[in-house]
Design a protein around this motif. Structure first.
Motif, short mmCIF file in Angstrom:
data_model
loop_
_atom_site.label_atom_id
_atom_site.label_comp_id
_atom_site.label_asym_id
_atom_site.label_seq_id
_atom_site.Cartn_x
_atom_site.Cartn_y
_atom_site.Cartn_z
N GLU A 7 1.93 18.32 -0.81
CA GLU A 7 2.41 18.65 0.40
C GLU A 7 2.20 20.46 0.27
O GLU A 7 2.66 21.08 1.09
N LEU A 8 1.56 20.88 -0.70
CA LEU A 8 1.13 22.38 -0.95
C LEU A 8 0.40 22.67 0.17
O LEU A 8 -0.77 22.03 0.51
N PRO A 9 0.39 23.89 0.68
CA PRO A 9 -0.33 24.43 1.83
C PRO A 9 -1.98 24.38 1.16
O PRO A 9 -2.01 25.20 0.33
N GLY A 10 -2.91 24.22 2.06
CA GLY A 10 -4.11 24.80 1.81
C GLY A 10 -4.87 24.35 0.82
O GLY A 10 -5.86 24.75 0.35
N ILE A 11 -4.50 23.16 0.44
CA ILE A 11 -5.23 22.65 -0.81
C ILE A 11 -6.30 22.01 -0.40
O ILE A 11 -6.45 21.45 0.80
N SER A 12 -7.45 21.35 -1.26
CA SER A 12 -8.59 21.04 -0.90
C SER A 12 -8.39 19.52 -0.57
O SER A 12 -7.49 18.94 -0.93
N PRO A 13 -9.17 18.81 0.53
CA PRO A 13 -8.93 17.44 0.88
C PRO A 13 -9.16 16.48 -0.42
O PRO A 13 -8.55 15.51 -0.59
N ALA A 14 -10.07 16.92 -1.50
CA ALA A 14 -10.39 16.03 -2.52
C ALA A 14 -9.10 15.84 -3.57
O ALA A 14 -8.70 14.63 -3.91
N VAL A 15 -8.59 16.81 -3.73
CA VAL A 15 -7.26 17.02 -4.47
C VAL A 15 -6.06 16.30 -3.81
O VAL A 15 -5.32 15.58 -4.39
N ARG A 16 -6.01 16.60 -2.51
CA ARG A 16 -4.91 16.05 -1.77
C ARG A 16 -4.95 14.50 -1.83
O ARG A 16 -3.81 13.68 -2.04
N ALA A 17 -6.19 13.96 -1.58
CA ALA A 17 -6.49 12.50 -1.37
C ALA A 17 -5.95 11.98 -2.93
O ALA A 17 -5.38 10.80 -3.03
N GLN A 18 -6.47 12.48 -3.98
CA GLN A 18 -6.15 11.97 -5.34
C GLN A 18 -4.64 11.86 -5.58
O GLN A 18 -4.11 11.10 -5.91
N LEU A 19 -3.87 13.03 -4.97
CA LEU A 19 -2.48 13.23 -5.24
C LEU A 19 -1.70 11.95 -4.42
O LEU A 19 -0.97 11.43 -5.14
N LEU A 20 -2.42 11.88 -3.13
CA LEU A 20 -1.52 10.75 -2.51
C LEU A 20 -1.97 9.30 -2.87
O LEU A 20 -0.99 8.42 -2.83
N ALA A 21 -3.16 9.29 -3.53
CA ALA A 21 -3.31 7.91 -3.89
C ALA A 21 -2.59 7.41 -5.35
O ALA A 21 -1.90 6.51 -5.55
N LEU A 22 -2.31 8.84 -6.07
CA LEU A 22 -1.51 8.33 -7.15
C LEU A 22 0.00 8.09 -6.84
O LEU A 22 0.79 7.54 -7.30
N ARG A 23 0.47 8.92 -5.67
CA ARG A 23 1.57 8.65 -5.16
C ARG A 23 1.94 7.42 -4.69
O ARG A 23 2.95 6.76 -5.22
N CYS A 24 1.09 6.77 -4.07
CA CYS A 24 1.44 5.53 -3.44
C CYS A 24 1.24 4.22 -4.79
O CYS A 24 2.09 3.30 -4.69
N LEU A 25 0.40 4.64 -5.63
CA LEU A 25 0.21 3.80 -6.98
C LEU A 25 1.80 3.72 -7.73
O LEU A 25 2.27 2.62 -8.14
N ASN A 26 2.21 5.01 -7.68
CA ASN A 26 3.23 4.94 -8.55
C ASN A 26 4.54 4.59 -7.93
O ASN A 26 5.58 3.90 -8.44
N LEU A 27 4.53 4.67 -6.51
CA LEU A 27 5.79 3.94 -5.63
C LEU A 27 5.78 2.51 -5.88
O LEU A 27 6.80 1.79 -5.88
N SER A 28 4.43 1.87 -5.80
CA SER A 28 4.37 0.76 -5.98
C SER A 28 4.80 -0.02 -7.43
O SER A 28 5.60 -1.08 -7.64
N MET A 29 4.72 0.89 -8.31
CA MET A 29 5.22 0.53 -9.66
C MET A 29 6.65 0.85 -9.68
O MET A 29 7.39 0.09 -10.72
N ILE A 30 7.21 1.71 -8.98
CA ILE A 30 8.69 1.94 -9.04
C ILE A 30 9.47 0.56 -8.39
O ILE A 30 10.39 -0.03 -8.72
N GLY A 31 8.59 -0.11 -7.30
CA GLY A 31 9.22 -1.24 -6.66
C GLY A 31 9.63 -0.99 -5.50
O GLY A 31 10.23 -2.03 -4.78
N ASP A 32 9.38 0.28 -4.87
CA ASP A 32 9.91 0.61 -3.49
C ASP A 32 8.75 0.07 -2.51
O ASP A 32 7.93 1.27 -2.46
#
Length: 967
Positions: A511-536
């Motif tokens: 959610e940080l402004p102006g970050i590179s697309p590559a870093v944002r893609a990796q962050l969002l991929a890790l977020r969905c992965l960890n949400l799946s491990m949480i069970g939500d």
């Protein structure tokens, strides 16, 4: 880490017998000093124990002895005596000791000795390659184990380590793991450690070694008879009463006693008359430090300068470093060094000077003003760097000497921390925190050092400290891109231990402004992965869409493959298995194209293997996991290999191969100790181990694993909590407490109607009948009915998966007490390689048929008994035998299917392993032959040794020869 192989600070010399005879005629810590050392006195029992262990070693029996005592109590002298005895037996000896300034050189006390001296065991270039590999610590330990195995198969080994209280974290890990894994080899480990060593890592290591059967030798004060003998040895005459009274001022500490007596002799405080030593006066050194200072005062000024300078640098020093520190040519130090050797202050070993004991170094160092000591240590650090020494070695000198604002010291500490981060994160975080202490908050580099320190704190399990540090500087202290990179690193690290924290870090970064697309893609991929491990799974589904969009924008295939794999997880729990398999295939293909090293979820193909397991496709699941283990092992990806091994343990359990599943899960747990693997592998291995223990009726193991599972029920991730609750419920039900089992499953039951796993994770559909039976015993018919409804809905939505129809029929048959459905479940399970669920259906049908007569029940109960026996499920087999007796058809207890008649106690896997080991193969060689990991080989061996009631490879070889040749 690479520079560790160029030079480690602590010294171990590897000696062949012939080399020893030719070159070394001195104890472990050399006492080649004027007048010689007095004979060893007052330690007869201790020496007898060591001699017995060395005699056993010549018969192929290894072991571990830990000598503990106060400084100067004679620990090193006992090690020296053991080495002398070992040489008489023509054994090979490793000798070594740690250095208080060497704790930032990982594995230094082992590697330096194994890479130098006669008969080196290692290919140096291979070790250099390992040093640059991922998870270098794991592979270095593997190489150490393999090479020591090879050496021990040739000649019994003695490995002696002195001053264990100063070992670095990685060497302590090696000590814990190698002593356990090599326990069947002809290797005797001799350790010496100061009493009450306070470092937590040292104490926990010693406790673990005690639990593994280490013999402990506690050195107390010498008895008066030994004090009298040593006094006579040193003074050369029988002491009178007053001389003995003076000698007792050393309080029975051998080193202090000898030093006191030498001072008395050299100062002419005693006179010899008629072979009797009498005091000449009462003017004796009051303390050991005073005695050492008297020795210093008697030295020439240049010698005193050399000794004091060396004391500031550390316990060991080279002539070259001393020369540079003193600004003199090396030749000018010949006379001073020789005088220090003659004064019993220094000893020589491997072209280095050592203080004879650290007590001498401390006493000399205390004579220096603090400012002088700090300046000398700082100067030594610079000289070492100029001479090409490892920056980690110089860092040890900077930690306690650098002053605030010293940017050069800060940069060196950061560099050393970065080098140590992969292999020794605990040491790395100490250096990073020190760098942070030395840096002003206004300095431009302060935020970057904070970020580095936070990552290391997370790596070492200090989450609360990392959060506190983050709160003090984030957000706003870093540019958005730099903060996003930091958040990405924190998400990666914390995903091993805390899925909730990882998801939060990934979201904050994305959610940080102006970050590179590559870093944002990796962050969002890790977020969905960890949400799946949480069970939500609802939140996960939304996060997947964001991740896929970001991955497409950044053209990041690694992030794309992770998001698609997570989408497969979502579809699996939404009961669309066909789509889940299609997405898993697609994710695995993309991950293979990118390569595991670039993947965010290591590896995506792992999920496909779990899908095979859930679908009852045991052969496919095992083939997938075995291919994953081979590939990751070949590429040196230890963490990924550990995940594949945890997957294989689950697949083996689901296939009904209980003992093999246990061995693989134990191997996974061992790897987790080496690598610090987190929640997912830990939960999977514990799941397998506890369920195997329940089925095999191993009550001790059930208690031990249940104690570990308790920590899972407090995890912030509901997925982990559910797994823990399910396992504890199984234990409670096994103990005849179904009501307690239902209480434990309150939270899990509340998720039955939600998208996501409710019991095991990944979900095992075959658990539905187990839950239904448990709920019915507890009188919770509503819960049983809810579980049946989920099973039937899953089966109806996925007609292409026969195991789901079988499970649904079985669960409904139990709920409705319907024999026809139970018999239908038996038929549907036919051809599905799930031994335990099929046996359970046969048992339930047989029990129901027994109400109509024994003739109809017995065939089903017999079939169930055969399947349980084949799986090694003794608890279940015993239950069916009781039912057969009740219908008048008693059956004798038989063993699970075993391999060759020469080995009725062992499984086929264990027989394959012991035959290779008896041929002289190492664990690694046996693993390569059988397509397993060395850890799995170790686990199979341990169980085989227990069943055969043997403790060494020598015994195994004799037993194999006897049994195999008798056939």
């Amino acid at each position: 880490m690479l520079r560790v192989f160029d030079r480690a600070r602590t010294i171990i010399a590897f000696l062949d017998v012939e080399d020893y005879v030719d070159r070394v005629q001195q104890p472990l810590v050399s006492h080649r000093i004027g007048g010689g050392e007095p004979p060893l006195r007052g330690r007869d029992e201790e020496v007898a124990l060591l001699e017995a262990r060395l005699a056993a070693l010549t018969r192929g029996e290894g072991g571990l002895v830990c000598i503990e005592g106060a400084p100067g109590s004679g620990k090193s002298r006992l090690l020296a005596e053991a080495r002398t005895v070992a040489m008489r037996h023509k054994l090979r000896v490793f000798q070594g000791g740690a250095d208080p300034d060497g704790q930032f050189v990982p594995l230094g006390p082992l590697l330096d000795g194994l890479l130098t001296g006669a008969g080196t065991l290692f290919d140096v270039e291979k070790l250099r390659g390992l040093a640059t590999a991922p998870e270098q610590r794991f592979w270095l330990l593997q190489e150490l184990q393999d090479r020591l195995e090879r050496a021990a198969l040739d000649t019994p080994l003695v490995i002696a380590l002195d001053d264990v209280q100063w070992l670095d974290d990685v060497t302590l890990l090696a000590l814990r793991t190698l002593t356990a894994r090599l326990s069947s080899h002809a290797i005797l480990w001799l350790l010496a450690v100061r009493s009450n060593a306070g470092a937590p890592g040292v104490r926990s290591t010693l406790d673990q070694l005690d639990q593994a059967g280490a013999r402990r030798i506690a050195l107390g004060p010498l008895p008066d008879s030994a004090v009298a003998e040593i006094t006579q040895d040193v003074l050369g005459a029988v002491p009178d009463r007053t001389t003995l009274q003076a000698a007792r001022r050393a309080e029975g500490v051998p080193l202090l006693l000898v030093e006191l007596l030498r001072s008395m002799r050299d100062e002419h405080s005693v006179i010899i008359e008629g072979n009797v030593a009498r005091l000449a006066g009462a003017d004796l050194p009051a303390r050991f430090q005073a005695s050492v200072r008297l020795t210093l005062d008697r030295l020439a000024p240049t010698t005193r300068e050399v000794v004091q300078t060396a004391s500031a640098v550390g316990r060991t020093v080279t002539i070259g470093l001393l020369a540079e520190l003193l600004g003199k040519p090396a030749a000018a130090l010949i006379a001073p060094v020789q005088e220090a050797l003659d004064a019993h202050l220094f000893v020589e070993r491997n072209e280095r000077l050592l203080f004879r004991h650290d007590l001498f170094r401390e006493a000399v160092e205390s004579s220096l003003p603090v400012s002088v000591r700090r300046a000398l240590r700082r100067h030594a650090a610079e000289v070492l760097l100029e001479r090409g020494a490892p920056v980690t070695e110089a860092a040890a000198l900077l930690v306690d000497t650098a002053e605030a604002g010293d940017r050069r010291a800060v940069e060196l500490l950061r560099t050393a921390a970065a080098e140590l981060s992969a292999s020794a994160p605990s040491s790395a975080q100490q250096l990073s925190r020190r760098a942070l202490e030395l840096t002003a908050t206004s300095a431009s580099e302060h935020p970057a050092i904070v970020a580095e320190t936070m990552l290391l704190l997370w790596q070492t399990g200090q989450a609360s400290q990392a959060r506190s540090l983050a709160a003090s500087v984030l957000p706003g202290s870093l540019l958005p891109e730099a903060e996003a990179q930091l958040r990405l690193g924190l998400a990666r690290v914390s995903s091993q231990y805390d899925f909730t924290e990882a998801a939060a870090q990934a979201r904050a970064g994305s959610e940080l402004p102006g970050i590179s697309p590559a870093v944002r893609a990796q962050l969002l991929a890790l977020r969905c992965l960890n949400l799946s491990m949480i069970g939500d799974l609802d939140a996960t589904a939304a996060a997947v869409a964001d991740a896929l969009e970001a991955a497409a924008q950044a053209r990041d295939k690694a992030a794309q493959s992770t998001a698609i794999a997570v989408d497969s997880v979502v579809q699996f729990y939404r009961l669309d298995w066909k789509l889940a398999f299609e997405l898993a295939d697609r994710a695995a293909a993309i991950a293979a194209e990118v390569g595991f090293a670039h993947s965010l979820w290591v590896p995506e193909a792992l999920w496909k293997a779990f899908l095979f397991t859930a679908a009852g496709m045991a052969d496919e699941a095992l083939a997938e996991s075995e291919a994953g283990i081979r590939e990751t092992q070949k590429k040196g990806q230890a963490a990924a290999m550990g995940l594949w091994m945890s997957n294989r343990s689950r697949a083996l359990f689901d296939a009904g191969l209980l003992e093999d599943a246990r061995a693989e899960a134990e191997a996974t747990a061992a790897m987790a100790d080496d690598l610090g693997m987190g929640n997912f592998a830990d939960a999977t291995a514990l799941y397998t181990l506890l369920r195997v223990a329940l089925h095999t009726n191993d009550r001790e193991a059930v208690r031990a694993y249940a104690a570990q599972v308790h920590r899972m029920v407090d995890d912030p991730a509901i997925l982990i909590r559910n797994v823990g609750s399910w396992l504890l419920a199984l234990v409670a039900d096994d103990e005849g407490r179904p009501d307690r089992a239902m209480e434990l499953l309150d939270e899990s039951f509340s998720t039955f109607e939600l998208v996501g796993p409710s019991l095991a994770s990944p979900e095992d559909p075959a658990d539905a009948p187990v839950f239904v039976r448990m709920a019915l015993r507890a009188g919770a018919g509503d819960r049983a009915a809810a579980a049946v409804a989920v099973a039937e809905r899953r089966a109806a939505g996925n007609p292409g998966f026969p195991v789901l129809e079988a499970v649904a029929a079985h669960a409904r048959g139990l709920l409705d007490n319907d024999l026809s459905l139970l018999l239908r479940a038996v038929d549907l399970y036919e051809g599905i390689p799930r031994l335990l669920p099929r046996a359970s259906a046969l048992e339930d049908a047989g029990r129901k048929l027994a109400t109509r007569g024994a003739a109809e029940a017995v065939p089903h109960l017999d079939a169930a008994l055969n399947l349980y026996t084949a799986a090694g499920a003794e608890r279940d087999a015993a239950r069916v035998r009781r039912q057969l007796r009740a219908v008048g058809a008693p059956r004798r207890r038989t063993s699970a299917k075993r391999s060759p008649t020469a080995w009725p106690e062992l499984t086929a896997s264990e027989v394959a392993v012991i035959r290779l080991v008896a041929q002289g193969l190492t664990n690694r060689e046996a693993a390569e032959r059988l397509g397993l990991s060395p850890h799995t080989i170790s686990s199979h061996l341990r169980h085989a040794f227990a069943k055969l009631d043997i403790g060494s490879r020598a015994e195994l070889t004799r037993l194999v020869e006897t049994r195999e040749h008798a056939r």
